[in-house]
Design a protein around this motif. Structure first.
Motif, mmCIF file in Angstrom:
data_model
loop_
_atom_site.group_PDB
_atom_site.id
_atom_site.type_symbol
_atom_site.label_atom_id
_atom_site.label_comp_id
_atom_site.label_asym_id
_atom_site.label_seq_id
_atom_site.Cartn_x
_atom_site.Cartn_y
_atom_site.Cartn_z
ATOM 1 N N GLN A 1 7.240 -11.878 18.270
ATOM 2 C CA GLN A 1 6.752 -12.295 19.583
ATOM 3 C C GLN A 1 5.442 -11.585 19.921
ATOM 4 O OE1 GLN A 1 9.481 -11.397 22.764
ATOM 5 N NE2 GLN A 1 8.098 -12.145 24.363
ATOM 6 N N ASP A 2 5.373 -10.301 19.628
ATOM 7 C CA ASP A 2 4.175 -9.532 19.945
ATOM 8 C C ASP A 2 2.987 -9.963 19.084
ATOM 9 O OD1 ASP A 2 5.656 -8.133 21.814
ATOM 10 O OD2 ASP A 2 6.140 -6.498 20.434
ATOM 11 N N ILE A 3 3.241 -10.244 17.815
ATOM 12 C CA ILE A 3 2.172 -10.728 16.933
ATOM 13 C C ILE A 3 1.716 -12.117 17.365
ATOM 14 C CG2 ILE A 3 1.643 -11.431 14.556
ATOM 15 C CD1 ILE A 3 3.565 -9.118 13.674
ATOM 16 N N ASP A 4 2.650 -12.953 17.794
ATOM 17 C CA ASP A 4 2.284 -14.271 18.322
ATOM 18 C C ASP A 4 1.320 -14.138 19.498
ATOM 19 O OD1 ASP A 4 3.851 -15.607 16.489
ATOM 20 O OD2 ASP A 4 5.538 -15.935 17.869
ATOM 21 N N LEU A 5 1.607 -13.212 20.395
ATOM 22 C CA LEU A 5 0.744 -13.023 21.568
ATOM 23 C C LEU A 5 -0.652 -12.572 21.156
ATOM 24 C CD1 LEU A 5 3.252 -11.301 24.037
ATOM 25 C CD2 LEU A 5 2.310 -13.619 24.206
ATOM 26 N N MET A 6 -0.739 -11.743 20.136
ATOM 27 C CA MET A 6 -2.038 -11.319 19.636
ATOM 28 C C MET A 6 -2.821 -12.516 19.086
ATOM 29 S SD MET A 6 -0.989 -7.834 17.598
ATOM 30 C CE MET A 6 -2.671 -7.410 17.209
ATOM 31 N N ALA A 7 -2.150 -13.291 18.267
ATOM 32 C CA ALA A 7 -2.822 -14.438 17.647
ATOM 33 C C ALA A 7 -3.266 -15.448 18.697
ATOM 34 C CB ALA A 7 -1.889 -15.096 16.628
ATOM 35 N N GLU A 8 -2.403 -15.718 19.671
ATOM 36 C CA GLU A 8 -2.732 -16.672 20.725
ATOM 37 C C GLU A 8 -3.935 -16.212 21.545
ATOM 38 O OE1 GLU A 8 0.901 -16.922 22.892
ATOM 39 O OE2 GLU A 8 1.980 -17.917 21.240
ATOM 40 N N ALA A 9 -4.095 -14.896 21.669
ATOM 41 C CA ALA A 9 -5.204 -14.346 22.463
ATOM 42 C C ALA A 9 -6.510 -14.294 21.682
ATOM 43 C CB ALA A 9 -4.844 -12.952 22.958
ATOM 44 N N GLY A 10 -6.453 -14.526 20.366
ATOM 45 C CA GLY A 10 -7.670 -14.538 19.575
ATOM 46 C C GLY A 10 -7.935 -13.282 18.774
ATOM 47 N N LEU A 11 -6.984 -12.343 18.736
ATOM 48 C CA LEU A 11 -7.169 -11.141 17.922
ATOM 49 C C LEU A 11 -6.966 -11.492 16.446
ATOM 50 C CD1 LEU A 11 -5.300 -8.422 20.031
ATOM 51 C CD2 LEU A 11 -7.633 -9.254 20.245
ATOM 52 N N ASN A 12 -7.628 -10.745 15.568
ATOM 53 C CA ASN A 12 -7.489 -11.036 14.135
ATOM 54 C C ASN A 12 -7.060 -9.817 13.317
ATOM 55 O OD1 ASN A 12 -9.780 -9.459 13.931
ATOM 56 N ND2 ASN A 12 -11.130 -11.081 13.196
ATOM 57 N N ALA A 13 -6.608 -8.737 14.002
ATOM 58 C CA ALA A 13 -6.168 -7.544 13.281
ATOM 59 C C ALA A 13 -5.120 -6.802 14.100
ATOM 60 C CB ALA A 13 -7.347 -6.617 12.985
ATOM 61 N N TYR A 14 -4.211 -6.160 13.389
ATOM 62 C CA TYR A 14 -3.169 -5.351 14.032
ATOM 63 C C TYR A 14 -2.992 -4.069 13.241
ATOM 64 C CZ TYR A 14 1.497 -4.046 15.835
ATOM 65 O OH TYR A 14 2.565 -3.374 16.397
ATOM 66 N N ARG A 15 -3.301 -2.941 13.875
ATOM 67 C CA ARG A 15 -3.065 -1.646 13.254
ATOM 68 C C ARG A 15 -1.715 -1.127 13.743
ATOM 69 N NH1 ARG A 15 -4.610 4.046 15.134
ATOM 70 N NH2 ARG A 15 -3.876 5.273 13.365
ATOM 71 N N PHE A 16 -0.783 -0.917 12.832
ATOM 72 C CA PHE A 16 0.544 -0.405 13.185
ATOM 73 C C PHE A 16 0.958 0.620 12.144
ATOM 74 C CE2 PHE A 16 1.116 -4.057 10.452
ATOM 75 C CZ PHE A 16 2.118 -3.682 9.579
ATOM 76 N N SER A 17 1.954 1.414 12.491
ATOM 77 C CA SER A 17 2.398 2.436 11.535
ATOM 78 C C SER A 17 3.751 2.087 10.951
ATOM 79 C CB SER A 17 2.447 3.821 12.199
ATOM 80 O OG SER A 17 3.484 3.917 13.147
ATOM 81 N N ILE A 18 3.931 2.498 9.699
ATOM 82 C CA ILE A 18 5.233 2.446 9.049
ATOM 83 C C ILE A 18 5.911 3.784 9.315
ATOM 84 C CG2 ILE A 18 6.374 2.400 6.790
ATOM 85 C CD1 ILE A 18 4.281 0.387 5.891
ATOM 86 N N GLU A 19 7.167 3.742 9.692
ATOM 87 C CA GLU A 19 7.879 4.964 10.100
ATOM 88 C C GLU A 19 8.559 5.624 8.904
ATOM 89 O OE1 GLU A 19 8.986 8.067 11.639
ATOM 90 O OE2 GLU A 19 7.983 6.721 13.065
ATOM 91 N N TRP A 20 8.027 6.764 8.517
ATOM 92 C CA TRP A 20 8.557 7.526 7.378
ATOM 93 C C TRP A 20 10.048 7.818 7.555
ATOM 94 C CZ3 TRP A 20 6.138 12.902 5.721
ATOM 95 C CH2 TRP A 20 6.709 13.312 4.496
ATOM 96 N N ALA A 21 10.462 8.153 8.774
ATOM 97 C CA ALA A 21 11.862 8.518 9.022
ATOM 98 C C ALA A 21 12.807 7.343 8.812
ATOM 99 C CB ALA A 21 12.006 9.070 10.438
ATOM 100 N N ARG A 22 12.314 6.120 8.907
ATOM 101 C CA ARG A 22 13.143 4.955 8.602
ATOM 102 C C ARG A 22 13.178 4.716 7.092
ATOM 103 N NH1 ARG A 22 14.409 2.041 13.227
ATOM 104 N NH2 ARG A 22 12.967 2.218 14.986
#
Length: 422
Positions: free
Chosen positions: A55-76
């Protein structure tokens, strides 16, 4: 004004622990649950991005963004040393694939402040063993998902430990003064209770998590960890562009020699000292939020009457352009703005901040500085570490009762800024 190329990355950034929720094997989760916790409140379910990422990525795409910086959680990924969770790895693999399906470039950060609890029990980020431990985790992840990535940040704000050390020294100095005049006589008693609880939880009175006040040795250890992880990941996927991010201020001295010397010393401590470790990286992650004014006595406070954010930072979006130019004087590799933004309830001021900041980026590009992207902090209103959910950095608001997403005008403004395609 020169317009930037169509491959310019414009997006938003997040950190796993601040948004996913239920990061139960991490050091921060443990610290949040402690009786004598320094956290205003626990993260618990955070904003449930773990389950709502599509859902959050959909909102980014709909708004016109073309990149998402996120972290992978080592503890997971590695909840216990040597035990890797394939199901959790597949989760992040799906986040990457979903970004791609929506035309969004996934920019992965391998470590964003939070660590597995077992890492801290072994000495944390002051223990030489961190180099091999972090490298093994990175290798495990990149073997599975590296072919679908282009950009990887090893460590977020690698210089934060020394900045925290400065804050702790100032705090302790003030606390000692308070105790001497009887203002806070319970300070040491409370600190003793915290140390006792730390021993029970982490096996040490002073756990060395990533945001602990760093020693000089520990600071170098982080950069060596970055180098080891970078080389290991690129050995698996040579196409990867790997960098690190640093927290940088716009140091502005008064017009005298003493102030200029102090400002230069601050810049050397915050940036120049790291050049031997980052000059050969594929890109540099630049993170900036405000400026610092410097006088003959050192760093001065926010000017009287200046607008401040929820974080008590001076509202000063012009700082980003200044810092990009300063970095480019010493570093020739591409620059990605990996964080920039404000904590505010006034989205109109956020829009104004973004406009001024992006104008500054465009000016830098026009002058030939190789800036490849801008990631706004943050995509979502989230869990702001020790301050809990009280600070709102997001382009998307969250109803904490229902977790409903409420896009702000600033999200669409960022995604439709008219200079990003030539």
């Amino acid at each position: 004004m020169k317009k930037v190329h169509g491959d310019f990355l414009i997006g938003a950034a997040t950190a796993a622990h601040q948004i996913e929720g239920n990061n139960t094997n991490s050091d921060f989760w443990a610290m949040e649950q402690m009786e004598h916790s320094a956290f205003k409140e626990p993260s618990l379910g955070a904003v449930d991005h773990y389950n709502r990422y599509r859902q959050d990525i959909d909102l980014m795409a709909e708004a016109g963004l073309n990149a998402y910086r996120f972290s992978i959680e080592w503890a997971r990924i590695e909840p216990e040393q040597g035990h890797f969770d394939e199901k959790e790895l597949e989760h992040y693999h799906d986040v990457i694939r979903y970004c791609r399906s929506k035309g969004i470039e996934p920019i992965v950060t391998m470590h964003h402040f939070s660590s597995p609890k077992w890492v801290i029990r072994q000495g944390g980020w002051e223990n030489e063993g961190i180099i091999e431990a972090f490298k093994k985790y990175c290798v495990y992840v990149i073997k599975a998902v590296g072919s679908e990535l282009t950009y990887v940040c090893t460590i977020n704000e690698a210089n934060m430990g020394l900045q925290m050390a400065d804050l702790v020294r100032t705090y302790m100095k003030n606390m000692k003064q308070d105790i001497q005049v009887g203002v806070n006589p319970e300070f040491y008693a409370n600190m003793k209770k915290t140390e006792e609880e730390n021993i029970r939880v982490f096996g040490t009175a002073k756990p060395e998590d990533f945001l602990s006040a760093r020693t000089e040795q520990g600071d170098q250890l982080i950069m060596r960890t970055h180098e080891a992880a970078k080389h290991a990941m690129k050995a698996i996927c040579p196409h990867l562009k790997v960098g690190i991010t640093l927290s940088l201020h716009d140091f502005q001295p008064d017009d005298d020699e003493a102030s200029r010397k102090i400002a230069q010393k601050e810049w050397e401590k915050e940036f120049i000292r790291y050049l031997p470790y980052i000059t050969n990286d594929d890109f540099f992650g630049l993170q900036n939020y405000t400026r610092k004014l410097i006088g003959k006595e050192g760093v001065k406070g926010v000017p009287e009457g200046a607008e401040i954010t929820q974080m008590n930072y001076e509202y000063y979006p012009e700082a980003l352009e200044h810092v990009i130019r300063k970095v480019a004087e010493s570093l020739e590799i591409p620059i990605m703005v990996t964080e920039n933004g404000i904590a505010s309830t006034d989205d109109g001021r956020r829009i104004s901040f973004i406009k001024t900041a992006l104008d500054g980026v465009a000016h830098c590009i026009e002058d030939g500085i190789h800036v490849i992207g801008y990631m706004h902090w943050s995509l979502l209103d989230n869990f702001e570490w020790q301050m809990g959910f009280t600070k709102t950095f997001g382009l998307i608001a969250i109803d904490q009762n229902t977790k409903k997403r409420i896009p702000k005008d600033s999200l669409r403004f960022l995604g439709n800024y008219d200079w990003r395609i030539d």
